[in-house]
Scaffold this motif. Structure first.
Motif, mmCIF file in Angstrom:
data_model
loop_
_atom_site.group_PDB
_atom_site.id
_atom_site.type_symbol
_atom_site.label_atom_id
_atom_site.label_comp_id
_atom_site.label_asym_id
_atom_site.label_seq_id
_atom_site.Cartn_x
_atom_site.Cartn_y
_atom_site.Cartn_z
ATOM 1 N N PHE A 1 2.567 15.727 17.148
ATOM 2 C CA PHE A 1 2.980 15.429 15.784
ATOM 3 C C PHE A 1 1.779 15.570 14.852
ATOM 4 O O PHE A 1 1.859 15.253 13.663
ATOM 5 C CB PHE A 1 3.577 14.005 15.673
ATOM 6 C CG PHE A 1 2.710 12.954 16.296
ATOM 7 C CD1 PHE A 1 2.899 12.580 17.625
ATOM 8 C CD2 PHE A 1 1.691 12.360 15.567
ATOM 9 C CE1 PHE A 1 2.082 11.628 18.230
ATOM 10 C CE2 PHE A 1 0.864 11.398 16.159
ATOM 11 C CZ PHE A 1 1.064 11.041 17.489
ATOM 12 N N ALA B 1 7.769 18.056 13.657
ATOM 13 C CA ALA B 1 7.847 16.656 14.066
ATOM 14 C C ALA B 1 8.324 15.754 12.933
ATOM 15 O O ALA B 1 8.396 14.528 13.096
ATOM 16 C CB ALA B 1 6.480 16.182 14.565
ATOM 17 N N ASP B 2 8.615 16.341 11.769
ATOM 18 C CA ASP B 2 9.027 15.571 10.592
ATOM 19 C C ASP B 2 7.978 14.502 10.259
ATOM 20 O O ASP B 2 8.297 13.327 10.040
ATOM 21 C CB ASP B 2 10.406 14.919 10.833
ATOM 22 C CG ASP B 2 11.013 14.348 9.549
ATOM 23 O OD1 ASP B 2 11.785 13.368 9.634
ATOM 24 O OD2 ASP B 2 10.675 14.850 8.465
ATOM 25 N N ASN B 3 6.723 14.916 10.246
ATOM 26 C CA ASN B 3 5.629 13.993 9.962
ATOM 27 C C ASN B 3 5.055 14.298 8.585
ATOM 28 O O ASN B 3 5.386 15.308 7.960
ATOM 29 C CB ASN B 3 4.545 14.157 11.045
ATOM 30 C CG ASN B 3 3.596 12.980 11.104
ATOM 31 O OD1 ASN B 3 3.758 12.001 10.384
ATOM 32 N ND2 ASN B 3 2.589 13.085 11.950
ATOM 33 N N ARG B 4 4.199 13.413 8.095
ATOM 34 C CA ARG B 4 3.544 13.620 6.791
ATOM 35 C C ARG B 4 2.048 13.460 6.971
ATOM 36 O O ARG B 4 1.601 12.683 7.814
ATOM 37 C CB ARG B 4 4.030 12.569 5.798
ATOM 38 C CG ARG B 4 5.205 13.000 4.948
ATOM 39 C CD ARG B 4 5.504 11.964 3.884
ATOM 40 N NE ARG B 4 6.662 11.164 4.160
ATOM 41 C CZ ARG B 4 6.680 9.829 4.081
ATOM 42 N NH1 ARG B 4 5.603 9.159 3.775
ATOM 43 N NH2 ARG B 4 7.793 9.168 4.320
ATOM 44 N N VAL C 1 -1.008 8.017 1.784
ATOM 45 C CA VAL C 1 -1.144 6.600 1.449
ATOM 46 C C VAL C 1 -2.571 6.424 0.924
ATOM 47 O O VAL C 1 -3.534 6.584 1.675
ATOM 48 C CB VAL C 1 -0.917 5.714 2.698
ATOM 49 C CG1 VAL C 1 -1.159 4.241 2.379
ATOM 50 C CG2 VAL C 1 0.491 5.929 3.240
ATOM 51 N N THR D 1 0.818 -1.218 0.000
ATOM 52 C CA THR D 1 0.000 0.000 0.000
ATOM 53 C C THR D 1 0.854 1.272 0.000
ATOM 54 O O THR D 1 0.323 2.378 0.012
ATOM 55 C CB THR D 1 -0.932 0.047 1.226
ATOM 56 O OG1 THR D 1 -0.127 -0.081 2.409
ATOM 57 C CG2 THR D 1 -1.963 -1.063 1.177
ATOM 58 N N GLY D 2 2.178 1.102 -0.032
ATOM 59 C CA GLY D 2 3.038 2.280 -0.016
ATOM 60 C C GLY D 2 3.041 2.962 1.343
ATOM 61 O O GLY D 2 3.355 4.153 1.460
ATOM 62 N N ASN D 3 2.687 2.244 2.370
ATOM 63 C CA ASN D 3 2.644 2.795 3.715
ATOM 64 C C ASN D 3 4.040 2.707 4.338
ATOM 65 O O ASN D 3 4.962 2.156 3.736
ATOM 66 C CB ASN D 3 1.618 2.001 4.554
ATOM 67 C CG ASN D 3 1.081 2.792 5.728
ATOM 68 O OD1 ASN D 3 1.553 3.888 6.017
ATOM 69 N ND2 ASN D 3 0.103 2.239 6.413
ATOM 70 N N ARG E 1 8.493 5.612 12.317
ATOM 71 C CA ARG E 1 9.444 6.396 11.537
ATOM 72 C C ARG E 1 9.508 7.846 12.047
ATOM 73 O O ARG E 1 10.512 8.523 11.911
ATOM 74 C CB ARG E 1 8.982 6.360 10.067
ATOM 75 C CG ARG E 1 10.022 6.706 9.048
ATOM 76 C CD ARG E 1 9.360 6.986 7.702
ATOM 77 N NE ARG E 1 8.257 7.924 7.801
ATOM 78 C CZ ARG E 1 8.400 9.251 7.814
ATOM 79 N NH1 ARG E 1 9.581 9.788 7.767
ATOM 80 N NH2 ARG E 1 7.338 10.025 7.919
ATOM 81 N N VAL E 2 8.395 8.326 12.607
ATOM 82 C CA VAL E 2 8.344 9.699 13.135
ATOM 83 C C VAL E 2 8.666 9.624 14.629
ATOM 84 O O VAL E 2 7.889 9.052 15.396
ATOM 85 C CB VAL E 2 6.938 10.309 12.909
ATOM 86 C CG1 VAL E 2 6.852 11.702 13.525
ATOM 87 C CG2 VAL E 2 6.607 10.357 11.420
ATOM 88 N N ALA F 1 8.491 11.559 17.283
ATOM 89 C CA ALA F 1 7.482 11.993 18.259
ATOM 90 C C ALA F 1 6.323 11.011 18.314
ATOM 91 O O ALA F 1 5.712 10.794 19.360
ATOM 92 C CB ALA F 1 6.974 13.388 17.910
#
Lengths: 225, 229
Positions: free
Chosen positions: B184, B54-57, B62, A52-54, A59-60, A62
């Protein structure tokens, strides 16, 4: 109560997913309160994430920190002996984590009456006692702790690399993907001939609603552990 | 002798109106102000700043997750009785137009007349996520302010301050405070219990939060819905 009335609930789960453990314990407890037929469906989270490209949530930084705290709070609230691991990101990324999923798949095919206890034993090893779940000795220990007789355990371990077992795990994973899965746990409630997919262990209010049932809290008095 | 009244527990609600799940959490928290012994403090922040810090997306990057969230938000808002509609172009609303002016305007109101903050927040949510209307132009913000009951001249005066350094700084500070609590995303809720901050992310931790506050969770309380359409 007629079995035909029971609504089928499928839990697609992977041993490396801590939130799947929460969903598993909750659904096991609710079998005695809701009119449901719980079907355990071991699948491959790694394959779902890739397809699914997840990406893993850890990885984050926080988010990883928060998940650690969140899981400890949930463990306390639901009375599940989750204790975490010192290096969860690294341990969860181990490619050999597929092996316990092959074992669970083989059990689901050959002796499904042991599936629930073995599932719980694997989670206790990985997420409660920070033990290994990839080596043959580890899988044997889990199977024994789950009450699987020695000869059955030997037979199961012997077929872990069989094409039939691998194919079944792939099929189950594909089925979850067709329901729209992108992570674990993935819960599918079949109501009125329609599948209703939910992700995570925090949608039980919605699930209760679609089932026409009532949420009665964590039911810690029914804790198996 | 009467039993001592327990001091209200402070619950800080850090939010950006750009997030659908935030609207759910906002309405639930407003309803529970009446039920729980809490002092709810609304803290408008800047989600783009949180994501960066927070370097989040954003989660909808997805596709399968985006598709799930589209349905999830509709199911939850229906159950919680929040009058939500997906905008015709959510990508444009969330990623192109953004929320910096709305965040600054909420901040200005928080600084000068915070008694209007709750209803202004609600009016902005109704614009973006009920009527698919703009929240970036001054005229849009003015319209929301007046629907929130802010007198016209006060609203215009506050609108004229949104590019002031004090307002920009305050929005940045609030965003940083949230990051320091470990944020975040939005909403980030911080419940202060026994002098310790307990951070919660999202709109699906209320039962757990109740447990930690020593309160009871009664579900989403749709009968206390305030969003009038």
């Amino acid at each position: 109560m007629a079995d035909a009335d029971k609504k089928v609930i499928e839990l697609f789960y992977d041993t490396i997913s801590p939130y799947s453990w929460i969903a598993f314990e909750v659904l096991c407890r609710y079998r005695s309160r809701w009119n449901i037929d719980l079907r355990l469906r071991p699948f491959s989270l790694a394959a779902v994430v890739t397809e699914t490209g997840n990406s893993p949530p850890g990885r984050v930084p926080a988010k990883l920190k928060w998940m650690g705290r969140d899981l400890m709070r949930q463990a306390h609230f639901y009375k599940i002996p989750f204790r975490g691991r010192k290096d969860p990101n690294n341990d969860m990324a181990n490619k050999d984590n597929i092996k316990p999923m092959f074992l669970l798949t083989a059990v689901s095919m050959d002796c499904p009456q042991h599936l629930e206890r073995l599932t719980r034993e694997l989670w206790l090893r990985f997420w409660s006692r920070e033990e290994d779940i990839t080596q043959p000795a580890s899988l044997e220990a889990a199977a024994t702790a789950a009450g699987i007789p020695a000869d059955q355990t030997a037979a199961l371990l012997a077929k872990l690399q069989d094409e039939t077992v691998k194919a079944r795990l792939t099929e189950t994973t594909q089925e979850a993907l067709r329901h729209g899965a992108f992570g674990a746990p993935t819960i599918v409630a079949h109501v009125g001939g329609k599948p209703h997919m939910y992700w995570g262990s925090d949608r039980f209010l919605l699930i209760a609603d679609v089932l026409g049932e009532e949420w009665q809290g964590p039911l810690t008095e029914l804790a198996h552990l | 002798m009467a039993a001592p009244v327990q001091a209200r527990k402070t619950v800080e609600f850090f939010y950006d109106v750009l997030s659908p799940y935030t609207w759910l959490a906002f309405e639930v928290m407003c309803r529970y102000q009446q039920k729980w012994n809490i002092d709810l403090k609304l803290r408008p922040f800047f989600l783009a700043g949180i994501m960066k810090g927070a370097d989040n997306r954003p989660p909808a990057m997805v596709p399968a997750k985006g598709q799930y969230m589209t349905k999830d938000v509709l199911m939850l808002t229906d159950m919680y009785k929040v009058p939500f509609n997906w905008p015709s172009n959510p990508t444009e609303v969330m990623f192109v137009k953004g929320s910096v002016n709305a965040g600054r305007f909420l901040t200005a109101v928080d600084m000068s007349c915070e008694q209007y903050l709750e209803e202004l927040t609600r009016q902005l949510f109704l614009r973006i996520y009920y009527r698919d209307e703009d929240i970036t132009e001054p005229a849009s913000l003015l319209s929301a302010a007046m629907k929130a009951g802010i007198p016209e001249d006060l609203a215009k005066q506050l609108l004229s301050t949104i590019k002031d350094q004090t307002v920009k700084d305050r929005l940045r500070e609030t965003t940083q405070t949230a990051l320091d609590y470990g944020a975040f995303g939005s909403p980030t809720i911080v419940a202060h219990v026994d002098g310790k901050p307990k951070m919660f992310f999202g709109s699906d931790r209320f039962e757990l939060m109740a447990h930690m506050l020593g309160e009871k969770w009664h579900g989403p309380l749709p009968e206390l819905a305030k969003a009038k359409i």
